[in-house]
Write a protein that holds these residues in place. Structure first.
Motif, PDB file in Angstrom:
ATOM      1  N   LEU A  67       0.836  -1.203   0.000  1.00 46.21           N
ATOM      2  CA  LEU A  67       0.000   0.000   0.000  1.00 46.21           C
ATOM      3  C   LEU A  67       0.872   1.256   0.000  1.00 46.21           C
ATOM      4  CD1 LEU A  67      -2.745  -1.054   2.586  1.00 46.21           C
ATOM      5  CD2 LEU A  67      -2.851  -1.188   0.095  1.00 46.21           C
ATOM      6  N   LEU A  68       1.941   1.241   0.796  1.00 49.47           N
ATOM      7  CA  LEU A  68       2.863   2.380   0.817  1.00 49.47           C
ATOM      8  C   LEU A  68       3.588   2.524  -0.520  1.00 49.47           C
ATOM      9  CD1 LEU A  68       4.403   1.947   4.392  1.00 49.47           C
ATOM     10  CD2 LEU A  68       2.769   3.695   3.656  1.00 49.47           C
ATOM     11  N   PHE A  69       3.903   1.397  -1.136  1.00 50.89           N
ATOM     12  CA  PHE A  69       4.529   1.434  -2.463  1.00 50.89           C
ATOM     13  C   PHE A  69       3.644   2.160  -3.462  1.00 50.89           C
ATOM     14  CE2 PHE A  69       4.716  -0.463  -6.703  1.00 50.89           C
ATOM     15  CZ  PHE A  69       6.042  -0.243  -7.039  1.00 50.89           C
ATOM     16  N   PHE A  70       2.351   1.833  -3.453  1.00 52.30           N
ATOM     17  CA  PHE A  70       1.416   2.478  -4.367  1.00 52.30           C
ATOM     18  C   PHE A  70       1.307   3.977  -4.104  1.00 52.30           C
ATOM     19  CE2 PHE A  70      -0.545  -1.702  -5.435  1.00 52.30           C
ATOM     20  CZ  PHE A  70      -0.549  -1.545  -6.806  1.00 52.30           C
ATOM     21  N   ILE A  71       1.268   4.359  -2.838  1.00 52.02           N
ATOM     22  CA  ILE A  71       1.154   5.781  -2.498  1.00 52.02           C
ATOM     23  C   ILE A  71       2.341   6.557  -3.054  1.00 52.02           C
ATOM     24  CG2 ILE A  71       1.198   7.433  -0.585  1.00 52.02           C
ATOM     25  CD1 ILE A  71      -0.448   5.393   1.039  1.00 52.02           C
ATOM     26  N   GLY A  72       3.546   6.044  -2.819  1.00 49.90           N
ATOM     27  CA  GLY A  72       4.738   6.705  -3.347  1.00 49.90           C
ATOM     28  C   GLY A  72       4.759   6.736  -4.863  1.00 49.90           C
ATOM     29  N   LEU A  73       4.315   5.643  -5.493  1.00 46.48           N
ATOM     30  CA  LEU A  73       4.304   5.574  -6.955  1.00 46.48           C
ATOM     31  C   LEU A  73       3.325   6.579  -7.548  1.00 46.48           C
ATOM     32  CD1 LEU A  73       5.441   4.050  -9.410  1.00 46.48           C
ATOM     33  CD2 LEU A  73       3.544   2.435  -9.186  1.00 46.48           C
ATOM     34  N   PHE A  74       2.145   6.713  -6.949  1.00 43.69           N
ATOM     35  CA  PHE A  74       1.156   7.680  -7.442  1.00 43.69           C
ATOM     36  C   PHE A  74       1.705   9.103  -7.386  1.00 43.69           C
ATOM     37  CE2 PHE A  74      -2.425   4.575  -6.391  1.00 43.69           C
ATOM     38  CZ  PHE A  74      -2.725   4.355  -7.721  1.00 43.69           C
ATOM     39  N   VAL A  75       2.395   9.439  -6.309  1.00 43.53           N
ATOM     40  CA  VAL A  75       2.962  10.788  -6.180  1.00 43.53           C
ATOM     41  C   VAL A  75       4.060  11.005  -7.221  1.00 43.53           C
ATOM     42  CG1 VAL A  75       4.207  12.380  -4.674  1.00 43.53           C
ATOM     43  CG2 VAL A  75       2.400  10.929  -3.729  1.00 43.53           C
ATOM     44  N   SER A  76       4.895   9.991  -7.447  1.00 37.89           N
ATOM     45  CA  SER A  76       5.978  10.100  -8.428  1.00 37.89           C
ATOM     46  C   SER A  76       5.429  10.302  -9.838  1.00 37.89           C
ATOM     47  CB  SER A  76       6.861   8.849  -8.383  1.00 37.89           C
ATOM     48  OG  SER A  76       7.421   8.673  -7.094  1.00 37.89           O
ATOM     49  N   VAL A  77       4.383   9.560 -10.179  1.00 37.02           N
ATOM     50  CA  VAL A  77       3.761   9.708 -11.492  1.00 37.02           C
ATOM     51  C   VAL A  77       3.098  11.079 -11.625  1.00 37.02           C
ATOM     52  CG1 VAL A  77       1.945   8.839 -13.028  1.00 37.02           C
ATOM     53  CG2 VAL A  77       3.447   7.237 -11.839  1.00 37.02           C
ATOM     54  N   ALA A  78       2.558  11.598 -10.526  1.00 35.78           N
ATOM     55  CA  ALA A  78       1.947  12.935 -10.551  1.00 35.78           C
ATOM     56  C   ALA A  78       2.972  13.988 -10.931  1.00 35.78           C
ATOM     57  CB  ALA A  78       1.326  13.262  -9.199  1.00 35.78           C
ATOM     58  N   GLY A  79       4.230  13.760 -10.555  1.00 36.58           N
ATOM     59  CA  GLY A  79       5.281  14.690 -10.953  1.00 36.58           C
ATOM     60  C   GLY A  79       5.421  14.758 -12.457  1.00 36.58           C
ATOM     61  N   LEU A  80       5.326  13.606 -13.131  1.00 38.15           N
ATOM     62  CA  LEU A  80       5.375  13.579 -14.593  1.00 38.15           C
ATOM     63  C   LEU A  80       4.126  14.202 -15.207  1.00 38.15           C
ATOM     64  CD1 LEU A  80       6.714   9.947 -15.233  1.00 38.15           C
ATOM     65  CD2 LEU A  80       8.036  12.065 -15.124  1.00 38.15           C
ATOM     66  N   GLU A  81       2.993  13.946 -14.574  1.00 35.22           N
ATOM     67  CA  GLU A  81       1.734  14.419 -15.137  1.00 35.22           C
ATOM     68  C   GLU A  81       1.575  15.928 -15.000  1.00 35.22           C
ATOM     69  OE1 GLU A  81      -3.002  13.179 -15.031  1.00 35.22           O
ATOM     70  OE2 GLU A  81      -1.594  12.304 -13.609  1.00 35.22           O
TER      71      GLU A  81
END
Length: 454
Positions: A310-324
């Motif tokens: 779950l923590l992995f997903f949270i960090g991944l979503f934020v990282s992708v938001a940087g690209l978006e």
């Protein structure tokens, strides 16, 4: 421009560290997400609104988050996905506690006469079929748990089966509108129905599934047969009924599972969001186990949730938001229009393969959402049928995600379940089998789109 460069560097570094597998991946994505919030949004963009939108905490207080919302992708943490996965994890823990998975694996083993290769084919078929109607995350959680249970009894390496289950779950999910999140986004945005997907993407998925049955059987047959022959004498398993130690808990947990299936299949009609369904399933699981097995079981279930994923997903979503939010994903989308030069065949190839390649590394939900206005504009400008572009986008995002362990949510959940069971799946072993399989299904999809639409 500087914010885009920083966002790309952070994401690339995160991806490299995950591949090297030197640190636990939830630490990597959380660290990457923190850098995006501080350096990209704070220092470079100086935008508190970008930080707030990425954290997306306000979603919990919106009625549409729980009821009446169409599935939409938003930049930042997709709390709907987090709650849904957490709810499914609790349900799976409850089913395991009640002996459901042990009963099911013993039943399946008995039906195939304790042969590993027929069991591989059985699980692949079950994974693809269930994923047509149920979210692939749920299917992979369910089947990976069954496979790990069965591997202990029959003494074989469960990784080959788990890999094939993950791949077939994503493959089956591509066949219908409710099978995979990108399809839900495409269908609701462009007005397509469940049966539109069955008629178009479902047809090519059926063809690809036949290829995958042959491919994975050829890949793993010898390995599984060696494990089978290594066992001295015939494998003896207890009767399935011996797995049921608490009949009330077993029936109640199975009832919650069936309810979850019904809610997921009908959530478009009931308008319950997947977040709401996840919470309902989690609460019901804890209640029925508490009433039938005691408070101790409830505590054990809560402790058994894979919080690292779950923590992995949270960090991944934020990282992708940087690209978006810095426009990197829009740059990728605009690239398609510039290289196609109006050639319909080139447009379809670029959308299909670029979607596949991008989805292997970037979460396919925001990419699909970004691409929808692009294909709508291309269709209007070039005067072509938007359906062809929609099916190319659907197949590319759904099937391309199979190539890497982080390409789709089901991949992350499946590999995490395997690691939790004592069988970690490294990038090398995953890609060795799934990259060639992805190339095969993408080649079949390319031929299908050309033969049927062009």
């Amino acid at each position: 421009m500087f914010a885009q460069i920083i966002a790309i560097c952070i994401f690339a570094t995160m991806f490299l560290l995950i591949i090297l597998d030197k640190f636990e991946r939830h630490y990597i994505t959380l660290g990457s997400g923190a850098l995006v919030l501080v350096l990209v949004f704070g220092v470079c963009m100086r935008s508190m609104s970008a930080i707030w939108e990425t954290l997306n905490l306000g979603a919990f207080f919106q009625s549409t988050f729980w009821y009446g919302a169409s599935e939409e992708s938003t930049a930042g943490i997709n709390w709907s996905t987090i709650l849904f996965i957490a709810g499914m994890m609790i349900m799976v823990e409850g089913l395991g506690k009640a002996g459901f998975f042990r009963w099911l694996c013993l039943t399946l083993a008995k039906l195939v006469h304790y042969r590993t290769v027929p069991l591989l084919i059985c699980f692949m078929s079950l994974s693809a079929f269930l994923s047509m109607f149920i979210d692939s995350i749920t299917v992979v959680l369910f089947l990976a748990t069954v496979t790990l249970e069965l591997a202990q009894t029959m003494k074989f390496d469960p990784v080959p089966m788990i890999l094939s289950e993950i791949f077939c779950a994503n493959l089956g999910g591509a066949a219908t509108m409710c099978g995979d999140p990108p399809n839900i986004i495409i269908g609701t945005s462009l007005g397509y129905t469940f049966f539109d997907f069955i008629e178009n993407t479902g047809a090519v998925v059926a063809i690809c599934f036949v290829f995958m049955l042959i491919y994975f059987t050829l890949c793993f047959r010898k390995e599984l047969e060696r494990a089978e022959h290594a066992n001295v004498g015939p494998v003896t398993c207890p009767e399935p009924s011996t797995a049921i130690t608490n009949k009330k808990a077993f029936l109640a947990s199975a009832g919650v599972f069936l309810l979850a299936v019904v809610l997921l299949i009908t959530h478009a009609q009931t308008e319950l969001s997947v977040a709401c369904i996840g919470v309902i399933v989690a609460i019901l699981t804890l209640i029925v186990l508490g009433l039938t097995s005691g408070k101790k079981s409830v505590i054990e279930i809560i402790k058994g949730v894979d919080y690292k994923t779950l923590l992995f997903f949270i960090g991944l979503f934020v990282s992708v938001a940087g690209l978006e939010k810095t426009g990197v994903l829009n740059m990728i989308a605009n690239f398609i229009t510039s290289v196609s030069e109006g050639n319909i065949a080139v447009i379809v190839i670029v959308i299909l393969w670029l979607s596949a390649i991008t989805s292997a590394f970037v979460d396919n939900i925001p990419f699909a959402a970004t691409m929808i206005p692009v294909i709508r504009a291309i269709a209007a400008t070039e005067g072509m049928d938007i359906g062809v572009l929609a099916w190319a986008l659907s197949l590319g995002t759904d099937l391309g995600g199979n190539a890497t362990p982080i390409g789709a949510s089901a991949n992350v959940v499946g590999t995490s379940a395997s690691a939790k069971g004592g069988y970690p799946i490294g990038w090398g072993r995953y890609c060795k089998y799934c990259v060639p399989a992805t190339i095969i299904v993408m080649a079949v999809s390319t031929a299908y789109l050309f033969l049927r639409y062009l």
